[in-house]
Design an enzyme around this catalytic site. Structure first.
Site, PDB file in Angstrom:
ATOM      1  N   ARG A 231       0.841  -1.214   0.000  1.00 45.42           N
ATOM      2  CA  ARG A 231       0.000   0.000   0.000  1.00 45.42           C
ATOM      3  C   ARG A 231       0.870   1.257   0.000  1.00 45.42           C
ATOM      4  O   ARG A 231       0.582   2.238   0.693  1.00 45.42           O
ATOM      5  CB  ARG A 231      -0.934   0.031   1.213  1.00 45.42           C
ATOM      6  CG  ARG A 231      -1.938  -1.069   1.278  1.00 45.42           C
ATOM      7  CD  ARG A 231      -2.975  -0.965   0.160  1.00 45.42           C
ATOM      8  NE  ARG A 231      -3.966  -1.987   0.319  1.00 45.42           N
ATOM      9  CZ  ARG A 231      -3.836  -3.243  -0.137  1.00 45.42           C
ATOM     10  NH1 ARG A 231      -2.760  -3.589  -0.833  1.00 45.42           N
ATOM     11  NH2 ARG A 231      -4.769  -4.130   0.065  1.00 45.42           N
TER      12      ARG A 231
ATOM     13  N   SER B 159     -10.850  -0.634   3.287  1.00 49.29           N
ATOM     14  CA  SER B 159     -10.016  -0.819   4.490  1.00 49.29           C
ATOM     15  C   SER B 159      -9.575   0.545   5.004  1.00 49.29           C
ATOM     16  O   SER B 159      -8.935   1.300   4.272  1.00 49.29           O
ATOM     17  CB  SER B 159      -8.778  -1.641   4.156  1.00 49.29           C
ATOM     18  OG  SER B 159      -9.160  -2.844   3.583  1.00 49.29           O
TER      19      SER B 159
ATOM     20  N   GLU C 175      -5.010   3.941   6.319  1.00 47.26           N
ATOM     21  CA  GLU C 175      -4.714   3.782   4.888  1.00 47.26           C
ATOM     22  C   GLU C 175      -5.360   4.934   4.103  1.00 47.26           C
ATOM     23  O   GLU C 175      -4.865   5.370   3.065  1.00 47.26           O
ATOM     24  CB  GLU C 175      -5.275   2.425   4.418  1.00 47.26           C
ATOM     25  CG  GLU C 175      -4.987   2.108   2.982  1.00 47.26           C
ATOM     26  CD  GLU C 175      -5.609   0.781   2.545  1.00 47.26           C
ATOM     27  OE1 GLU C 175      -5.363  -0.252   3.186  1.00 47.26           O
ATOM     28  OE2 GLU C 175      -6.365   0.813   1.549  1.00 47.26           O
TER      29      GLU C 175
HETATM   30  C1  LIG Z   1     -15.525  -0.481  -0.928  1.00 43.58           C
HETATM   31  C2  LIG Z   1     -14.066  -0.183  -1.139  1.00 43.58           C
HETATM   32  C3  LIG Z   1     -13.176  -1.231  -1.336  1.00 43.58           C
HETATM   33  C4  LIG Z   1     -11.820  -0.979  -1.535  1.00 43.58           C
HETATM   34  N1  LIG Z   1     -10.981  -2.033  -1.718  1.00 43.58           N
HETATM   35  C5  LIG Z   1      -9.650  -1.831  -1.935  1.00 43.58           C
HETATM   36  C6  LIG Z   1      -8.772  -2.936  -2.149  1.00 43.58           C
HETATM   37  O1  LIG Z   1      -9.179  -4.084  -2.172  1.00 43.58           O
HETATM   38  N2  LIG Z   1      -7.457  -2.668  -2.336  1.00 43.58           N
HETATM   39  C7  LIG Z   1      -6.964  -1.388  -2.344  1.00 43.58           C
HETATM   40  O2  LIG Z   1      -5.750  -1.232  -2.532  1.00 43.58           O
HETATM   41  N3  LIG Z   1      -7.783  -0.318  -2.153  1.00 43.58           N
HETATM   42  C8  LIG Z   1      -9.096  -0.515  -1.933  1.00 43.58           C
HETATM   43  N4  LIG Z   1      -9.942   0.552  -1.731  1.00 43.58           N
HETATM   44  C9  LIG Z   1      -9.368   1.911  -1.696  1.00 43.58           C
HETATM   45  C10 LIG Z   1      -9.481   2.666  -3.030  1.00 43.58           C
HETATM   46  O3  LIG Z   1     -10.391   2.079  -3.885  1.00 43.58           O
HETATM   47  C11 LIG Z   1      -8.134   2.768  -3.740  1.00 43.58           C
HETATM   48  O4  LIG Z   1      -7.177   3.344  -2.910  1.00 43.58           O
HETATM   49  C12 LIG Z   1      -8.232   3.580  -5.036  1.00 43.58           C
HETATM   50  O5  LIG Z   1      -7.028   3.472  -5.772  1.00 43.58           O
HETATM   51  C13 LIG Z   1      -8.537   5.046  -4.785  1.00 43.58           C
HETATM   52  O6  LIG Z   1      -8.798   5.641  -6.039  1.00 43.58           O
HETATM   53  P1  LIG Z   1      -9.601   6.997  -6.190  1.00 43.58           P
HETATM   54  O7  LIG Z   1      -9.491   7.378  -7.622  1.00 43.58           O
HETATM   55  O8  LIG Z   1     -10.964   6.866  -5.643  1.00 43.58           O
HETATM   56  O9  LIG Z   1      -8.703   7.952  -5.279  1.00 43.58           O
HETATM   57  P2  LIG Z   1      -9.132   9.300  -4.518  1.00 43.58           P
HETATM   58  O10 LIG Z   1      -9.813   8.916  -3.239  1.00 43.58           O
HETATM   59  O11 LIG Z   1      -9.837  10.216  -5.419  1.00 43.58           O
HETATM   60  O12 LIG Z   1      -7.699   9.905  -4.186  1.00 43.58           O
HETATM   61  C14 LIG Z   1      -6.824   9.264  -3.281  1.00 43.58           C
HETATM   62  C15 LIG Z   1      -5.516  10.078  -3.196  1.00 43.58           C
HETATM   63  O13 LIG Z   1      -4.846  10.046  -4.446  1.00 43.58           O
HETATM   64  C16 LIG Z   1      -4.631  11.371  -4.963  1.00 43.58           C
HETATM   65  N5  LIG Z   1      -4.828  11.279  -6.420  1.00 43.58           N
HETATM   66  C17 LIG Z   1      -5.948  10.867  -7.069  1.00 43.58           C
HETATM   67  N6  LIG Z   1      -5.731  10.785  -8.393  1.00 43.58           N
HETATM   68  C18 LIG Z   1      -4.443  11.184  -8.599  1.00 43.58           C
HETATM   69  C19 LIG Z   1      -3.614  11.322  -9.759  1.00 43.58           C
HETATM   70  N7  LIG Z   1      -4.060  11.009 -10.981  1.00 43.58           N
HETATM   71  N8  LIG Z   1      -2.342  11.768  -9.606  1.00 43.58           N
HETATM   72  C20 LIG Z   1      -1.870  12.065  -8.367  1.00 43.58           C
HETATM   73  N9  LIG Z   1      -2.601  11.957  -7.234  1.00 43.58           N
HETATM   74  C21 LIG Z   1      -3.876  11.518  -7.351  1.00 43.58           C
HETATM   75  C22 LIG Z   1      -5.655  12.232  -4.271  1.00 43.58           C
HETATM   76  O14 LIG Z   1      -5.204  13.573  -4.204  1.00 43.58           O
HETATM   77  C23 LIG Z   1      -5.748  11.560  -2.897  1.00 43.58           C
HETATM   78  O15 LIG Z   1      -4.694  11.982  -2.061  1.00 43.58           O
HETATM   79  C24 LIG Z   1     -11.326   0.341  -1.545  1.00 43.58           C
HETATM   80  C25 LIG Z   1     -12.223   1.405  -1.370  1.00 43.58           C
HETATM   81  C26 LIG Z   1     -13.586   1.156  -1.182  1.00 43.58           C
HETATM   82  C27 LIG Z   1     -14.541   2.300  -1.023  1.00 43.58           C
END
Ligand SMILES: Cc1cc2nc3c(=O)[nH]c(=O)nc-3n(C[C@H](O)[C@H](O)[C@H](O)COP(=O)(O)OP(=O)(O)OC[C@H]3O[C@@H](n4cnc5c(N)ncnc54)[C@H](O)[C@@H]3O)c2cc1C
Length: 339
Positions: free
Chosen positions: A164, A239, A335
Site C-alpha cells: 500500500r 479498508s 490507509e
Molecule cells: C468499498 C471499497 C473497497 C476498496 N478495496 C480496496 C482494495 O481491495 N485494495 C486497495 O488497494 N484499495 C481498496 N480501496 C481503496 C481505493 O479504492 C483505492 O485506494 C483507489 O485506488 C482510490 O482511487 P480513487 O481514484 O478513488 O482515489 P481518490 O480517493 O480520489 O484519491 C486518493 C488520493 O490520491 C490522490 N490522487 C488521485 N488521483 C491522482 C492522480 N491522478 N495523480 C496524483 N494523485 C492523485 C488524491 O489527491 C488523494 O490523495 C477500496 C475502497 C472502497 C470504497
C-alpha cells in the site's frame, strides 16, 4: 475551464460526507489541468487532485480548488506473441478498465476486479487484493511533474512500490500528477493467481478446475460483493487501516499472550491482520452515533446512516487506534487519506 464555487463534495467521496470546496473543476485534457493549476498559483490557492474519491476522508471544508481528473481513453501496444501493453488515462474508472482487460482475455489485473476508484490513482498506494498488487503488472506511468511542469515517464523501479505504498504516497508526495498508467499483460499462457483461500472456495463451488481470467474476475467480484459494503449504499472507503507489520521479537512476545494471533511473514517481519486486532478489541459491528465498524469486515469503518461528518469518522478511527495500542501495543496506521 468551468469553475464552480462553494461546491459540495458529498457526491464525490465514497464516505458520502459533506464538505465544501471553495472551487471545483473537472479537467478532461492536460491543457485544462495546466490551466487549473495556473489558476491555483495565480490566486495563491492550494489544490487537491481528485480521482474517484474512494480513499479520502474529508474532515473539513477544503479552502482551495479541487481538480477532478477526467482524462479518458484506452490504447494498446502489442509487445510479442504473449504480451501486450495496455494504457489507460487517469480518469478511467478502475473496474471498467479491468473489465475491458478481462473481456479481451488479457491477464494480470483480474484479481483486482471491483476495486473502486480511477486508474490514475492505482499506483499511489499500489492497490492490491487477493494476492496481487498492481506493481505485478505495472509497466510505466506518465506524470506531470509539478516542480517544473514537465511530463515524464516513470517505470516500475522509479516508483518504489511497497505494501500500500509508493513514492507517490511517500518521498514524492504531491509532486507528480499521474496522467496515464500502462500495464504489461499476458494474452496467452496466463499466470493465474488462485491460491487465495476464498478464490479457491468460489471456484470449487462452481466446479471450475482450470480457471480462465474471466473465472477469476467473477470469483473476486462474488467474494467482494458478499463481504464488503457497497459505497453507493453505505458510505465507506474500504479498508480504513493498513495491516501492521511488526518485528519478529515483538510478535514472539505477543504470541505468549495471544496464542491464536493470525500472522503472515513479510520481508523478515510479521504482518498481522488489522481486522483481527480491531475485532479482538470489540469493535466489529459496533456503532457510535452516526459511525460504525462493519459487522462483516472490522477493517471497514462506515457512515452508518449517511449523516456522519468526516470529523466523527476520524474520531471513531482514533478510538480504534487507541484501543488496539492499549491491548496489543501495536500502532495502527490509517490507509485512507485524511484531509
Ligand atoms: C468499498 C471499497 C473497497 C476498496 N478495496 C480496496 C482494495 O481491495 N485494495 C486497495 O488497494 N484499495 C481498496 N480501496 C481503496 C481505493 O479504492 C483505492 O485506494 C483507489 O485506488 C482510490 O482511487 P480513487 O481514484 O478513488 O482515489 P481518490 O480517493 O480520489 O484519491 C486518493 C488520493 O490520491 C490522490 N490522487 C488521485 N488521483 C491522482 C492522480 N491522478 N495523480 C496524483 N494523485 C492523485 C488524491 O489527491 C488523494 O490523495 C477500496 C475502497 C472502497 C470504497
Amino acid at each position: 475551464m468551468q469553475l464552480q464555487k462553494n461546491f459540495s463534495l458529498r457526491k464525490h467521496n465514497t464516505f458520502q460526507v459533506d464538505a465544501k470546496a471553495s472551487f471545483f473543476t473537472e479537467v478532461y485534457t492536460l491543457e485544462e489541468l495546466t490551466e487549473a493549476l495556473d489558476f491555483a498559483k495565480d490566486k495563491n490557492l492550494s489544490y487537491f487532485i481528485l480521482g474517484g474519491g474512494s480513499n479520502i476522508l474529508l474532515t473539513q471544508d477544503f479552502k482551495g480548488i479541487v481538480i477532478a481528473l477526467r482524462l479518458s481513453g484506452i490504447s494498446e501496444q502489442r509487445i510479442d506473441e504473449n504480451h501486450i501493453v495496455v494504457t489507460a488515462k487517469a480518469g478511467e474508472n478502475w473496474h471498467q478498465f479491468v473489465r475491458y482487460c478481462t473481456t479481451k482475455n488479457y491477464g494480470g489485473l483480474e484479481n483486482l476486479s471491483l476495486i473502486p476508484g480511477n486508474v490514475g490513482t492505482s499506483p499511489i498506494q499500489n492497490i492490491g487484493a487477493y494476492g496481487v498488487e498492481i506493481k505485478d503488472a505495472f509497466h510505466s506511468c506518465k506524470v506531470l511533474d509539478t516542480l517544473d511542469g514537465s511530463v515524464k515517464t516513470l517505470h516500475v523501479e522509479d516508483c518504489h512500490f511497497g505494501y500500500r505504498d509508493s513514492i507517490f504516497k511517500n518521498s514524492e508526495k504531491g509532486r507528480y500528477i499521474i496522467l496515464e498508467v500502462s500495464f504489461l499483460l499476458t494474452t496467452d499462457h496466463h499466470q493465474i493467481s488462485a491460491s487465495y483461500g476464498a478464490i479457491q472456495q468460489q471456484l470449487e463451488q462452481k466446479n471450475i478446475k482450470n480457471p480462465s481470467i474471466k473465472d477469476i474476475s467473477e470469483a473476486v467480484i462474488a467474494i467482494r460483493q458478499s463481504k464488503l459494503p457497497d459505497p453507493q449504499i453505505t458510505g465507506n472507503a474500504g479498508s480504513f487501516f493498513k495491516n501492521p507489520v511488526i518485528p519478529i521479537e515483538q510478535f514472539n512476545i505477543l504470541k505468549r499472550n495471544f496464542e491464536n494471533i493470525p500472522n503472515y511473514p513479510s520481508h523478515q517481519e510479521i504482518k498481522i491482520p488489522a481486522g483481527w486486532l480491531i475485532e479482538q478489541c470489540g469493535w466489529k459491528g459496533k456503532t457510535l452515533g452516526n459511525v460504525g465498524c462493519h459487522p462483516l469486515q472490522a477493517l471497514v469503518i462506515i457512515n452508518s446512516n449517511g449523516k456522519a461528518t468526516g470529523q466523527e469518522v476520524y474520531n471513531f478511527s482514533s478510538d480504534i487506534i487507541d484501543s488496539v495500542k492499549e491491548k496489543f501495543n501495536i500502532q495502527l496506521e490509517r490507509e485512507v487519506n485524511v484531509l
